[in-house]
Design a protein around this motif. Structure first.
Motif, PDB file in Angstrom:
ATOM      1  N   THR A 188     -16.751  -9.678  14.478  1.00 42.06           N
ATOM      2  CA  THR A 188     -17.871  -8.858  13.985  1.00 42.06           C
ATOM      3  C   THR A 188     -17.845  -7.447  14.564  1.00 42.06           C
ATOM      4  OG1 THR A 188     -19.303  -9.816  15.700  1.00 42.06           O
ATOM      5  CG2 THR A 188     -19.388 -10.802  13.507  1.00 42.06           C
ATOM      6  N   ARG A 189     -17.483  -7.320  15.841  1.00 38.29           N
ATOM      7  CA  ARG A 189     -17.445  -5.985  16.440  1.00 38.29           C
ATOM      8  C   ARG A 189     -16.306  -5.147  15.876  1.00 38.29           C
ATOM      9  NH1 ARG A 189     -22.033  -4.669  17.303  1.00 38.29           N
ATOM     10  NH2 ARG A 189     -21.002  -2.695  17.806  1.00 38.29           N
ATOM     11  N   THR A 190     -15.155  -5.752  15.630  1.00 41.96           N
ATOM     12  CA  THR A 190     -14.037  -4.969  15.080  1.00 41.96           C
ATOM     13  C   THR A 190     -14.285  -4.583  13.624  1.00 41.96           C
ATOM     14  OG1 THR A 190     -12.828  -6.995  14.478  1.00 41.96           O
ATOM     15  CG2 THR A 190     -12.311  -5.993  16.613  1.00 41.96           C
ATOM     16  N   GLN A 191     -15.087  -5.382  12.901  1.00 38.96           N
ATOM     17  CA  GLN A 191     -15.348  -5.077  11.493  1.00 38.96           C
ATOM     18  C   GLN A 191     -16.653  -4.330  11.283  1.00 38.96           C
ATOM     19  OE1 GLN A 191     -12.608  -5.837   9.378  1.00 38.96           O
ATOM     20  NE2 GLN A 191     -12.028  -6.075  11.528  1.00 38.96           N
ATOM     21  N   GLY A 192     -17.480  -4.241  12.330  1.00 44.61           N
ATOM     22  CA  GLY A 192     -18.706  -3.459  12.232  1.00 44.61           C
ATOM     23  C   GLY A 192     -19.818  -4.132  11.450  1.00 44.61           C
ATOM     24  N   CYS A 193     -19.947  -5.456  11.594  1.00 48.09           N
ATOM     25  CA  CYS A 193     -21.025  -6.156  10.891  1.00 48.09           C
ATOM     26  C   CYS A 193     -21.805  -7.022  11.869  1.00 48.09           C
ATOM     27  CB  CYS A 193     -20.457  -7.012   9.755  1.00 48.09           C
ATOM     28  SG  CYS A 193     -19.364  -8.345  10.304  1.00 48.09           S
ATOM     29  N   ASP A 194     -22.919  -7.566  11.395  1.00 47.77           N
ATOM     30  CA  ASP A 194     -23.778  -8.386  12.247  1.00 47.77           C
ATOM     31  C   ASP A 194     -23.263  -9.821  12.317  1.00 47.77           C
ATOM     32  OD1 ASP A 194     -25.497  -6.283  12.732  1.00 47.77           O
ATOM     33  OD2 ASP A 194     -26.797  -6.763  11.027  1.00 47.77           O
ATOM     34  N   MET A 195     -23.551 -10.460  13.453  1.00 51.79           N
ATOM     35  CA  MET A 195     -23.123 -11.843  13.639  1.00 51.79           C
ATOM     36  C   MET A 195     -23.761 -12.775  12.618  1.00 51.79           C
ATOM     37  SD  MET A 195     -23.149 -12.232  17.764  1.00 51.79           S
ATOM     38  CE  MET A 195     -22.102 -11.196  18.804  1.00 51.79           C
ATOM     39  N   ARG A 196     -25.029 -12.566  12.329  1.00 47.80           N
ATOM     40  CA  ARG A 196     -25.714 -13.478  11.411  1.00 47.80           C
ATOM     41  C   ARG A 196     -25.122 -13.384  10.013  1.00 47.80           C
ATOM     42  NH1 ARG A 196     -31.481 -11.027   9.357  1.00 47.80           N
ATOM     43  NH2 ARG A 196     -30.849  -8.851   9.196  1.00 47.80           N
ATOM     44  N   ASP A 197     -24.670 -12.185   9.598  1.00 50.27           N
ATOM     45  CA  ASP A 197     -24.075 -12.032   8.272  1.00 50.27           C
ATOM     46  C   ASP A 197     -22.733 -12.748   8.198  1.00 50.27           C
ATOM     47  OD1 ASP A 197     -26.209 -10.564   7.398  1.00 50.27           O
ATOM     48  OD2 ASP A 197     -25.292  -8.624   7.803  1.00 50.27           O
ATOM     49  N   LYS A 198     -21.943 -12.634   9.258  1.00 46.16           N
ATOM     50  CA  LYS A 198     -20.673 -13.354   9.304  1.00 46.16           C
ATOM     51  C   LYS A 198     -20.931 -14.858   9.299  1.00 46.16           C
ATOM     52  CE  LYS A 198     -17.312 -15.299  12.129  1.00 46.16           C
ATOM     53  NZ  LYS A 198     -17.432 -16.504  12.966  1.00 46.16           N
ATOM     54  N   PHE A 199     -21.968 -15.303   9.999  1.00 48.91           N
ATOM     55  CA  PHE A 199     -22.338 -16.720  10.031  1.00 48.91           C
ATOM     56  C   PHE A 199     -22.652 -17.214   8.623  1.00 48.91           C
ATOM     57  CE2 PHE A 199     -25.540 -20.032  10.095  1.00 48.91           C
ATOM     58  CZ  PHE A 199     -25.048 -20.945  11.024  1.00 48.91           C
ATOM     59  N   LYS A 200     -23.400 -16.432   7.874  1.00 52.50           N
ATOM     60  CA  LYS A 200     -23.792 -16.846   6.528  1.00 52.50           C
ATOM     61  C   LYS A 200     -22.579 -16.982   5.612  1.00 52.50           C
ATOM     62  CE  LYS A 200     -28.381 -14.719   6.854  1.00 52.50           C
ATOM     63  NZ  LYS A 200     -29.252 -13.602   6.375  1.00 52.50           N
ATOM     64  N   VAL A 201     -21.631 -16.063   5.734  1.00 48.68           N
ATOM     65  CA  VAL A 201     -20.409 -16.171   4.929  1.00 48.68           C
ATOM     66  C   VAL A 201     -19.622 -17.401   5.347  1.00 48.68           C
ATOM     67  CG1 VAL A 201     -18.241 -15.055   4.298  1.00 48.68           C
ATOM     68  CG2 VAL A 201     -20.298 -13.667   4.599  1.00 48.68           C
ATOM     69  N   ASN A 202     -19.510 -17.626   6.656  1.00 47.08           N
ATOM     70  CA  ASN A 202     -18.775 -18.784   7.165  1.00 47.08           C
ATOM     71  C   ASN A 202     -19.393 -20.103   6.730  1.00 47.08           C
ATOM     72  OD1 ASN A 202     -17.545 -17.235  10.121  1.00 47.08           O
ATOM     73  ND2 ASN A 202     -16.323 -18.241   8.565  1.00 47.08           N
ATOM     74  N   ILE A 203     -20.724 -20.131   6.583  1.00 46.17           N
ATOM     75  CA  ILE A 203     -21.393 -21.345   6.126  1.00 46.17           C
ATOM     76  C   ILE A 203     -20.873 -21.744   4.742  1.00 46.17           C
ATOM     77  CG2 ILE A 203     -23.579 -22.132   5.144  1.00 46.17           C
ATOM     78  CD1 ILE A 203     -23.506 -22.729   8.008  1.00 46.17           C
ATOM     79  N   TYR A 204     -20.738 -20.758   3.860  1.00 44.56           N
ATOM     80  CA  TYR A 204     -20.239 -21.038   2.523  1.00 44.56           C
ATOM     81  C   TYR A 204     -18.793 -21.521   2.557  1.00 44.56           C
ATOM     82  CZ  TYR A 204     -24.298 -18.969   0.199  1.00 44.56           C
ATOM     83  OH  TYR A 204     -25.560 -18.728  -0.254  1.00 44.56           O
ATOM     84  N   LEU A 205     -18.001 -20.993   3.479  1.00 45.08           N
ATOM     85  CA  LEU A 205     -16.596 -21.382   3.583  1.00 45.08           C
ATOM     86  C   LEU A 205     -16.440 -22.757   4.230  1.00 45.08           C
ATOM     87  CD1 LEU A 205     -15.010 -18.018   4.828  1.00 45.08           C
ATOM     88  CD2 LEU A 205     -14.981 -18.928   2.501  1.00 45.08           C
ATOM     89  N   SER A 206     -17.247 -23.016   5.262  1.00 48.20           N
ATOM     90  CA  SER A 206     -17.043 -24.204   6.088  1.00 48.20           C
ATOM     91  C   SER A 206     -17.768 -25.448   5.602  1.00 48.20           C
ATOM     92  CB  SER A 206     -17.500 -23.914   7.526  1.00 48.20           C
ATOM     93  OG  SER A 206     -16.775 -22.849   8.091  1.00 48.20           O
ATOM     94  N   THR A 207     -18.941 -25.279   4.985  1.00 45.85           N
ATOM     95  CA  THR A 207     -19.756 -26.439   4.619  1.00 45.85           C
ATOM     96  C   THR A 207     -19.044 -27.424   3.689  1.00 45.85           C
ATOM     97  OG1 THR A 207     -21.805 -25.187   4.954  1.00 45.85           O
ATOM     98  CG2 THR A 207     -21.941 -27.194   3.621  1.00 45.85           C
ATOM     99  N   PRO A 208     -18.385 -26.959   2.611  1.00 46.48           N
ATOM    100  CA  PRO A 208     -17.680 -27.930   1.757  1.00 46.48           C
ATOM    101  C   PRO A 208     -16.638 -28.728   2.531  1.00 46.48           C
ATOM    102  CG  PRO A 208     -17.845 -25.800   0.663  1.00 46.48           C
ATOM    103  CD  PRO A 208     -18.279 -25.582   2.069  1.00 46.48           C
ATOM    104  N   ALA A 209     -15.875 -28.040   3.390  1.00 54.77           N
ATOM    105  CA  ALA A 209     -14.838 -28.716   4.177  1.00 54.77           C
ATOM    106  C   ALA A 209     -15.461 -29.727   5.137  1.00 54.77           C
ATOM    107  CB  ALA A 209     -14.017 -27.685   4.950  1.00 54.77           C
ATOM    108  N   ALA A 210     -16.580 -29.345   5.760  1.00 54.23           N
ATOM    109  CA  ALA A 210     -17.235 -30.244   6.716  1.00 54.23           C
ATOM    110  C   ALA A 210     -17.807 -31.479   6.024  1.00 54.23           C
ATOM    111  CB  ALA A 210     -18.346 -29.497   7.452  1.00 54.23           C
ATOM    112  N   ILE A 211     -18.430 -31.286   4.874  1.00 56.99           N
ATOM    113  CA  ILE A 211     -19.026 -32.420   4.153  1.00 56.99           C
ATOM    114  C   ILE A 211     -17.953 -33.415   3.714  1.00 56.99           C
ATOM    115  CG2 ILE A 211     -20.222 -33.086   2.022  1.00 56.99           C
ATOM    116  CD1 ILE A 211     -21.845 -30.499   2.268  1.00 56.99           C
TER     117      ILE A 211
END
Length: 457
Positions: A188-211
């Motif tokens: 997040t620091r190298t890309q200049g974005c907030d942690m919560r926004d990266k978390f939200k994107v990761n949720i979409y990527l990770s949730t199907p795989a986790a389920i």
């Protein structure tokens, strides 16, 4: 050296210091592994390998010693680098104090108490995931859960390789989502974005795989001998600091406030229950700081080295080469994924891979309009996937060390269903942008892209 448009002139020789850094780090690991040294790739501290690259830069790159030193210090003191390092210190202190007051033990025992024995395999995945999210470290989650998982496997008649794969999958799932993990902080620091926004994107990527992973574990991880339900000692109050940090970070509270509040909350709970004294609280905070020394120095020195290499035209040379294979946003995303994956496979450290490739990914974002929040998620996700697969990575090495040679990394790798599914999910998300829901609702502001490009140059 820069041209009239203030863009560094391409210079492949300027990459030699980076090559030296990776060669020293990778070479030492290969040599020690050939000699049978345990945790071979982690014997030489990464900051020492970076320092070898810095010395090389001072010797090879043009300019006076004073000019190069000024450039190096500017890179070390880059705003993003300093913020990153401060977050590392606070995250380390929070993890140390929370563990000392019994937070990790209570969390593990809470899960073991309420997860039905017939679902124990999927339960271990979830427990490892929550521990990793809460503490920000997959290695720490594995160290906490793996011994319990091995004992449970023997009692329930579970296949040990699959049990260990479930623990590793959960740990990497949590590490990729954690708002206080060094991979999240670095990406997040190298890309200049907030942690919560990266978390939200990761949720979409990770949730199907986790389920899907949980469903597979329920089907193929059913115990042959269901053990009796046991009650383990836990204190729900000691779990609260982890929930506190996670919720406030996702709400958008300043990360320094979140982590400092988490430290004080864990400390207060520890003092109330007698697990800590004022003196031991102070010592644990300091221990947390010192636990992050390696990553602190690595980030600072790599920032200085990156500035030297960038000023000399090395990053521009690499960008020019990468861009010959990039035709648009989708291929730019694959370019970011390929760079961080190959680097992680080389250095066996996902945080190092992110720090090295962060500046390159940021420039690709601006040129090809890849949302920086997506870029941060890609850096974190692909590096976590590769880190979980490599047999010489810390996660697999520590996991198998608990078996005392009974299980090898090669037996576990084919069973790492979560990493395999996460890789498939992330690749699909490039063509079917289901993970871009956040970006569609809150578009990134590209109006000042020229200013951002000049700043990143």
């Amino acid at each position: 050296m820069k041209d009239k448009k203030n863009i560094p002139i391409s210079n492949g020789k300027a990459l030699i210091p980076f090559v030296v850094f990776i060669a020293v780090y990778l070479g030492s690991g290969l040599i020690l592994q050939a000699k049978g040294v345990k945790m071979a790739f982690y014997q030489l501290p990464a900051p020492v390998a970076v320092f070898a690259g810095v010395i090389t830069a001072f010797i090879l790159l043009k300019g006076s010693i004073n000019e190069k030193f000024d450039t190096f210090v500017k890179g070390c003191g880059n705003e993003d680098i300093v913020i990153m390092c401060m977050i590392y210190l606070l995250a380390g202190a929070f993890a140390s104090v929370s563990k000392a007051m019994g937070g990790v033990d209570s969390t593990v025992n809470l899960g073991l108490t309420y997860i039905p024995p017939q679902y124990v395999m999927a339960g271990l995945f979830l427990i490892a995931g929550f521990i990793s999210i809460a503490t920000g470290t997959s290695v720490g989650a594995i160290a906490a859960v793996a011994p319990i998982a091995i004992g449970t496997s023997a009692k329930a008649g579970l296949a040990l390789p699959l049990t260990l794969a479930a623990v590793l999958g959960g740990a990497m799932f949590g590490d990729n989502l954690s708002v206080i993990s060094d991979t999240t902080i670095a990406s997040t620091r190298t890309q200049g974005c907030d942690m919560r926004d990266k978390f939200k994107v990761n949720i979409y990527l990770s949730t199907p795989a986790a389920i899907i992973t949980i469903i597979l574990l329920l089907i193929f991880g059913h115990p042959t001998d269901i053990p009796a339900m046991q009650t383990y000692y836990f204190n729900i109050i000691k779990v609260l600091p982890y929930i506190f940090v996670l919720v406030l970070a996702l709400v958008g509270v300043n990360v320094f406030v979140v982590l400092t509040g988490g430290i004080f909350l864990s400390g207060a709970i520890g003092l109330f229950y007698g697990d800590l004294t004022i003196l031991s609280l102070g010592k644990n905070i300091f221990a947390g700081f010192t636990n992050m020394t390696d990553i602190f120095l690595l980030s600072m020195l790599t920032g200085g080295l990156a500035e030297l290499v960038t000023r000399a035209g090395g990053i521009q040379f690499l960008l020019d080469k990468v861009q010959t294979m990039i035709k648009g946003r989708k291929t730019a995303e694959f370019g970011i994924a390929t760079l961080v994956s190959l680097t992680d496979a080389a250095v066996a450290n996902n945080t190092v891979a992110i720090i090295i490739n962060g500046p390159i990914a940021k420039k690709l974002c601006y040129k090809y309009k890849v949302d920086p929040r997506k870029s941060a998620a890609l850096l974190s996700t692909y590096s976590c996937v590769i880190q979980g697969f490599i047999p010489y990575g810390a996660q697999l090495l520590i996991l198998t060390s608990f078996t005392k040679g009974a299980v090898s990394p090669l037996e576990i790798i084919p069973l790492l269903w979560f990493q395999q599914l996460l890789l498939i999910s992330t690749v699909i998300a490039t063509f079917v942008p289901y993970a871009d829901n956040l970006m569609r609702k809150e578009p990134w502001n590209w109006s000042n892209v020229e200013v951002l490009e000049e700043k990143a140059a």
